[in-house]
Design an enzyme around this catalytic site. Structure first.
Site, mmCIF file in Angstrom:
data_model
loop_
_atom_site.group_PDB
_atom_site.id
_atom_site.type_symbol
_atom_site.label_atom_id
_atom_site.label_comp_id
_atom_site.label_asym_id
_atom_site.label_seq_id
_atom_site.Cartn_x
_atom_site.Cartn_y
_atom_site.Cartn_z
ATOM 1 N N TYR A 1 0.849 -1.188 0.000
ATOM 2 C CA TYR A 1 0.000 0.000 0.000
ATOM 3 C C TYR A 1 0.882 1.235 0.000
ATOM 4 C CZ TYR A 1 -3.451 3.462 1.576
ATOM 5 O OH TYR A 1 -4.260 4.565 1.676
ATOM 6 N N LYS B 1 3.758 9.055 9.074
ATOM 7 C CA LYS B 1 3.545 8.409 10.379
ATOM 8 C C LYS B 1 4.554 8.862 11.454
ATOM 9 C CE LYS B 1 0.641 5.009 8.303
ATOM 10 N NZ LYS B 1 0.700 4.217 7.108
ATOM 11 N N ASP C 1 9.271 2.892 0.203
ATOM 12 C CA ASP C 1 8.200 3.553 0.937
ATOM 13 C C ASP C 1 8.375 3.186 2.406
ATOM 14 O OD1 ASP C 1 5.940 4.432 2.177
ATOM 15 O OD2 ASP C 1 4.548 3.744 0.628
HETATM 16 C C1 LIG Z 1 0.075 4.706 5.721
HETATM 17 C C2 LIG Z 1 0.888 4.477 4.522
HETATM 18 C C3 LIG Z 1 0.874 5.368 3.438
HETATM 19 C C4 LIG Z 1 -0.089 6.520 3.340
HETATM 20 O O1 LIG Z 1 0.127 7.460 4.332
HETATM 21 P P1 LIG Z 1 -1.087 8.465 4.707
HETATM 22 O O2 LIG Z 1 -0.456 9.408 5.689
HETATM 23 O O3 LIG Z 1 -2.160 7.616 5.282
HETATM 24 O O4 LIG Z 1 -1.489 9.137 3.464
HETATM 25 C C5 LIG Z 1 1.775 5.162 2.407
HETATM 26 N N1 LIG Z 1 2.621 4.124 2.428
HETATM 27 C C6 LIG Z 1 2.654 3.240 3.437
HETATM 28 C C7 LIG Z 1 3.650 2.131 3.417
HETATM 29 C C8 LIG Z 1 1.777 3.366 4.508
HETATM 30 O O5 LIG Z 1 1.763 2.457 5.478
#
Ligand SMILES: *Cc1c(COP(=O)(O)O)cnc(C)c1O
Length: 441
Positions: free
Chosen positions: A145, A268, A240
């Site tokens: 994701y 995060k 990511d």
């Molecule tokens: C949570 C998440 C996102 C998206 O971040 P948001 O702040 O919710 O837009 C992107 N990549 C990864 C791996 C994530 O866990």
């Protein structure tokens, strides 16, 4: 209203005004078949719901709260920033301090740009990768994701070499036409995509440890193999690190696994609970971003003073307290190792995947190494497990394909209580009906 909880009452009212009653779908608890909790407060490892019930929290806002809720130093930093004004739309010293902290801690970061969410970070990193390489195609992995930007809302299914189609309504075919989908932990699937798209792939984007299909660690050689293929093909490697950043190690997954991406995305943890994202990497790539270069990207609230205050406080604390990592890894090992022992004792056909403070209990007896093996998990049984532990004051992700997060505020007492509740569940219901081993009522 009589006879229903305050959470249920709030949920009823919210459903009339907010789609599904929530501002992000997983919060609606749909995959665990029960109404959601509304949260009224939190401290340390605990949440308190609108009815005053306390829970050990293993969601931790989906990762930002590596130090637990309401950590004193972060709360103080934000409180001290408030009287200086909430936003200026102009440059600040705090943004520089944040950039210094991040580039100092993360091995591959030479320059960094702040944004407001992980989604924005990914969207912007992809644009920079495409602008820098002058290529359009992106390889992503099934089950990873990367936020909700159009181009990433594809999982691809089994037809790895055929065209991609979007997971979401409202995403035009053109927006995902350049998104190619490979299988996690399968370098062959990446090679096949490169072979079919010579000199067209701008970047490979990957969660270096996948944490959005449950937790699926990279197998030895997988990340190294991606690095090698990207370099050979002239494509950029994007990690990511929105979940793994500053968690697997102070320098994130790239430090933990010793593989250097060209670009990385963050979110995060770097906001300490406030809305923050960031992307960065090699200087020559980041120098293509406006105002230095032709890749446009901007943000009214980017680098917001409160968000920077929280982020700086959290990252400084992590930098100055390496024992946090020893603690969360030890607690993670105690929790996930303890769960493995319970599964063995009760002969329950389940698997635990974990790395340090991130882990996941899959309701399948098979090894989980990619999306197709993760999908074999029995989600209705996860729902039963979730519900049982929730009633005992333990809050886990309200969906099977999500990680559990252990924070610095979780101690041996919380882990022991959790293991006790898990053991009771598995003693009562050892089998998975989906796999024909015993019954669950
Ligand atoms: C949570 C998440 C996102 C998206 O971040 P948001 O702040 O919710 O837009 C992107 N990549 C990864 C791996 C994530 O866990």
């Amino acid at each position: 209203m009589k006879g229903i909880s305050r959470s249920e009452e709030l949920y009823r009212r919210a459903q009339a005004l907010i789609p599904g009653g929530v501002n992000s779908p997983v919060r609606a608890f749909r995959s665990v078949n029960r109404p959601p909790l509304f949260i009224a407060g939190a401290d340390g490892a605990y949440l308190r719901d609108a009815d005053g019930k306390r829970y050990i929290d293993y969601v931790c806002s989906w990762g930002p709260l590596i130090l637990g809720h309401n950590h004193r130093e972060i709360a103080r930093a934000v409180a001290e920033a408030v009287p200086r004004g909430l936003s200026y739309g102009a440059a600040t010293e705090a943004e520089l301090v944040m950039a210094e902290l991040m580039t100092g801690m993360v091995p591959s970061l030479e320059m960094v740009r702040m944004v407001n969410s992980g989604t924005e970070a990914v969207m912007s990193a992809l644009r920079a990768a495409r602008g820098f390489t002058r290529r359009d195609r992106i390889i992503k992995f099934e089950g990873c994701y990367h936020g909700h930007c159009d181009a990433m809302l594809v999982k691809g299914g089994s037809g790895l070499l055929s065209g991609s189609s979007a997971d979401s309504a409202g995403v035009p075919a053109g927006a995902v036409a350049d998104t190619l989908v490979a299988a996690f932990n399968d370098l062959g699937s990446v090679e096949a995509l490169f072979a079919a798209n010579r000199e067209a792939v701008a970047a490979v984007i990957v969660e270096p440890l996948a944490a959005n299909m449950g937790v699926v660690p990279p197998e030895p050689g997988f990340l190294e193999g991606l690095r090698e293929r990207c370099s050979r093909e002239g494509a950029l490697l994007i990690f990511d690190e929105v979940i793994t950043g500053f968690r697997l190690a102070p320098g994130g997954a790239q430090e933990f696994y010793g593989v250097r991406p060209d670009l990385s995305t963050f979110g995060k943890i770097i906001g300490g609970g406030l809305p923050v994202g960031a992307y960065g990497g090699r200087r020559e790539i980041m120098e293509t971003v406006a105002p230095l270069g032709p890749v446009y990207q901007a943000g009214t609230l980017s680098g917001n003073p409160l968000a920077m205050a929280a982020g700086i406080a959290q990252l400084s604390y992590l930098k100055g307290h390496p024992e946090v990592y020893d603690h969360i890894n030890r607690m993670g090992d105690a929790l996930f190792g303890g769960l493995r022992e319970i599964l063995e004792r009760t002969a329950a056909p389940c698997r635990v995947n974990s790395t340090g403070s991130l882990g996941c209990l899959f309701f399948t007896g098979n090894e989980v190494r990619d999306f197709s093996s993760a999908k074999k998990a029995d989600t209705s049984r996860y729902a039963a497990y979730f519900d049982r532990l929730l009633r005992q004051g333990i809050y886990q992700a309200p969906a099977q394909f999500e990680a559990l997060f252990v924070s610095a505020a979780h101690g041996e007492a919380e882990i022991a209580r959790t293991l006790e509740a898990a053991e009771a569940f598995f003693k009562d219901f050892p089998g998975n009906p989906g796999e024909g081993k015993g019954a669950y009522g």
